[in-house]
Scaffold this active site. Structure first.
Site, PDB file in Angstrom:
ATOM      1  N   GLU A 366     -35.191   0.198  30.869  1.00  0.00           N
ATOM      2  CA  GLU A 366     -34.732   0.652  32.197  1.00  0.00           C
ATOM      3  C   GLU A 366     -33.338   0.164  32.552  1.00  0.00           C
ATOM      4  O   GLU A 366     -33.084  -0.330  33.648  1.00  0.00           O
ATOM      5  CB  GLU A 366     -35.762   0.278  33.273  1.00  0.00           C
ATOM      6  CG  GLU A 366     -37.115   0.927  33.025  1.00  0.00           C
ATOM      7  CD  GLU A 366     -38.205   0.503  34.002  1.00  0.00           C
ATOM      8  OE1 GLU A 366     -37.924  -0.320  34.894  1.00  0.00           O
ATOM      9  OE2 GLU A 366     -39.336   0.993  33.866  1.00  0.00           O
ATOM     10  N   GLU A 467     -44.187   7.177  28.516  1.00  0.00           N
ATOM     11  CA  GLU A 467     -45.131   6.559  29.456  1.00  0.00           C
ATOM     12  C   GLU A 467     -45.733   7.624  30.384  1.00  0.00           C
ATOM     13  O   GLU A 467     -45.769   7.443  31.607  1.00  0.00           O
ATOM     14  CB  GLU A 467     -44.439   5.465  30.281  1.00  0.00           C
ATOM     15  CG  GLU A 467     -43.808   4.369  29.443  1.00  0.00           C
ATOM     16  CD  GLU A 467     -43.174   3.263  30.292  1.00  0.00           C
ATOM     17  OE1 GLU A 467     -43.484   3.181  31.498  1.00  0.00           O
ATOM     18  OE2 GLU A 467     -42.377   2.492  29.733  1.00  0.00           O
TER      19      GLU A 467
END
Length: 590
Positions: A366, A467
């Site tokens: 991220e 995800e």
């Protein structure tokens, strides 16, 4: 396999924001009202010049041969040139708004599209910098239900895409669309805004055709096995043949947890329906070293050994995490050389321990949303993490990984910013080997996802959905949403695999996303996944022709072929079907 029947057929293709753009005079502003402190006026550029358009999707200029509106492909529309301008804005929340004339219906996904632009701001830094423009849909006066974001340069038009849904049983009493976002003093322009219900059926039809081209190949088996003097053909001509696909080359996996693998129903669904695994938390730094110097990989080892027993490859998630609230307190207490030493120890300890075990690593999770290590250890630290990981273990592909990239709702995570991040890492010598888009999606729209994938594909790197979870309390809606994302991923040539972020209630990060309830009952979304996996598995049967050939078209992957001879003997062979445009011709000597 089919989507739930659309209840808003009358709305499909119709703009729920009434068009008042008949002239370029003041009637253009009819229906629009200032939101906050600003003034509205009507303007025209007839037509909007090409140089004023933001670049289209990289692959938009080369659509699929059979793509058209009826096949669910929404082409970029050129702006009409007529727009409403919001000027004298005193705050970034100031802008313009208007009512949605036909109220959105519950559980129906709507698509927002149009063009937005910004003027030059008063401040020097605002004259050349880009600005995020938000289109937000609110119901019943205040509650936001979705929308979209476009990042636009001054003097250019940017296409905005987004979606929303009212996920409650009772229809809203009112609905408004608001446009805002740039800094105070920056003029805001809106052109050709549309709000339409999504017709998923044509898109589904299009994706099936696209997947057939991207994931399948014609195969010719040249069968032999008879007498040498007749070339082995006569004894097999007319023989019964059966082709069974035992593995698709497009893996679908899931994250797993230590608690989950102690649940028999959890283990049963995972081992039957998933190809790969990733550890949800057990490999993260805050988990393996919650207290400085007390390192334990016991739970990670248990999960990896479980996967080894069941023949499931494991992705490495993750070496570092760039978001500050994901960094454990003792690491946050370090600075300078002490922090750098801790980073080096974590990297060497983890990567050397599992050298050769993981086909993929997510190196620093991220980075579009966090810069914890970069802000403390310098601009090169992210690339250093990639370089050092590769130096210790050259086997895995090293991934970037981030969220909201596919949703068109986050100005920090546009595909363009992701590509820029990857390009900067590569310029610094980082061996980036793959792109992860997380896929924590809400009310997904297929062409919006495809647009993001097209933009990432120009890097030439493989893309994984890493995800995936979709959340909807209504089981039918959840199943449809899951199918949308899976089909978009499966049909896109840049995507090489999908990982779900859990599948069983009580063992998932996100609520209303389960494929299996806590009692072990498979939900409609779980059944949809199983059905798609069945659809994406090729089987064929028939007889060998007089020339000794058997032809079929199948998905890429591993196959077993069974030949039954005239005396009832069954002979077996295995083969692989890999990507390729030309038919695959294989000599099969039985």
């Amino acid at each position: 396999m089919a989507f739930a029947e659309e209840e808003t057929t009358a709305y499909l293709g119709m703009n729920l924001v009434e068009d008042h753009c008949d002239t370029a005079d003041g009637s253009l502003t009819a229906g629009w009202a200032p939101s906050g402190s600003c003034t509205l006026s009507a303007h025209a550029e007839d037509p909007a010049p090409d140089h004023a358009l933001s670049p289209p999707s990289p692959l938009a200029a080369t659509p699929d041969a059979d793509s058209d509106e009826e096949e669910g492909v929404l082409r970029a529309r050129k702006p009409s040139g007529r727009y409403v301008l919001a000027a004298h804005r005193k705050d970034e929340k100031d802008g313009l708004c208007r009512a949605i004339s036909r109220l959105p219906r519950p559980w129906v996904t709507y698509r927002v599209s149009g063009w937005v632009g910004v003027g030059a701001g008063a401040a020097e830094e605002e004259r050349s910098s880009s600005h995020a423009v938000h289109v937000e849909v609110r119901v019943d006066g205040h509650r936001p239900v979705g929308g979209g974001v476009a990042v636009v340069e001054p003097g250019k038009w940017g296409e905005i895409k987004g979606s929303f849904r009212v996920d409650v049983e009772e229809p809203p009493r009112s609905a408004m669309v608001h446009v805002h976002g740039p800094a105070a003093g920056v003029d805001l322009k809106v052109m050709d805004l549309q709000v339409c219900a999504v017709n998923k059926i044509p898109r589904l039809r299009h994706l099936r055709k696209k997947a057939d081209r991207v994931r399948k190949r014609d195969v010719i088996l040249k069968v032999s096995g008879g007498r040498a003097e007749d070339g082995g053909v006569s004894s097999v001509a007319g023989a019964h043949i059966q082709v069974i696909q035992v593995q698709n080359s497009f893996p679908i996996g899931s994250c797993i947890t230590k608690a989950g693998i102690n649940n028999p129903e959890y283990v049963d669904f995972f081992t039957k329906h998933f190809d790969w695994a990733v550890l949800e938390n057990e490999l993260k730094w805050y988990y393996t070293e919650a207290v400085q110097g007390q390192v334990s990989y016991a739970d990670a080892d248990d999960l990896i050994n479980f996967c080894d027993r069941h023949g499931k490859p494991v992705r490495g998630h993750c070496i570092f995490w760039a978001v500050e609230n994901a960094v454990q307190p003792w690491v946050r207490a370090l600075t300078g050389d002490a922090l750098r030493a801790a980073v080096e120890a974590r990297l060497r300890g983890l990567v050397s321990r599992y050298s050769g075990r993981f086909p993929h690593y997510e190196v620093n999770n991220e980075m579009l949303h966090g810069s914890y290590y970069r802000s403390r250890l310098g601009d090169d630290i992210d690339a250093h993490m990639f370089r050092e990981t590769a130096a210790i273990d050259s086997a895995p592909a090293l991934f970037v990984n981030d969220y909201n990239v596919e949703s068109a709702n986050d100005p920090n995570a546009t595909p363009e910013k992701y590509v820029a991040l990857i390009t900067d890492l590569q310029r610094r010598g980082a061996p980036v080997g793959g792109i992860g888009i997380q896929g924590h999606v809400t009310h997904p729209v297929g062409d919006v996802i495809c647009d993001a994938l097209d933009k990432l594909a120009v890097t030439g790197l493989p893309v994984w959905v890493t995800e995936l979870d979709v959340s909807a309390a209504d089981e039918a809606v959840r199943a449809d949403d899951l199918e949308i994302v899976l089909r978009e991923a499966f049909a896109h040539p840049a995507v090489e695999g999908v990982m779900l972020w859990g599948f069983m209630q009580g063992h998932m990060w996100r609520s209303h996303a389960q494929l299996v309830n806590a009692d072990g009952k498979v939900t409609e979304a779980g059944s949809r996944l199983v059905g798609l996996r069945r659809e994406w598995t090729s089987h064929a049967r028939g007889k060998v022709d007089s020339n000794g050939n058997f032809k079929f078209r199948g998905f890429h992957g591993t196959y077993q072929v069974l030949l039954t001879t005239g005396d009832g003997e069954v002979r077996k062979r295995a083969f692989d079907v890999k990507k390729g445009d030309a038919p695959l011709v294989l000599d099969m000597d039985f």
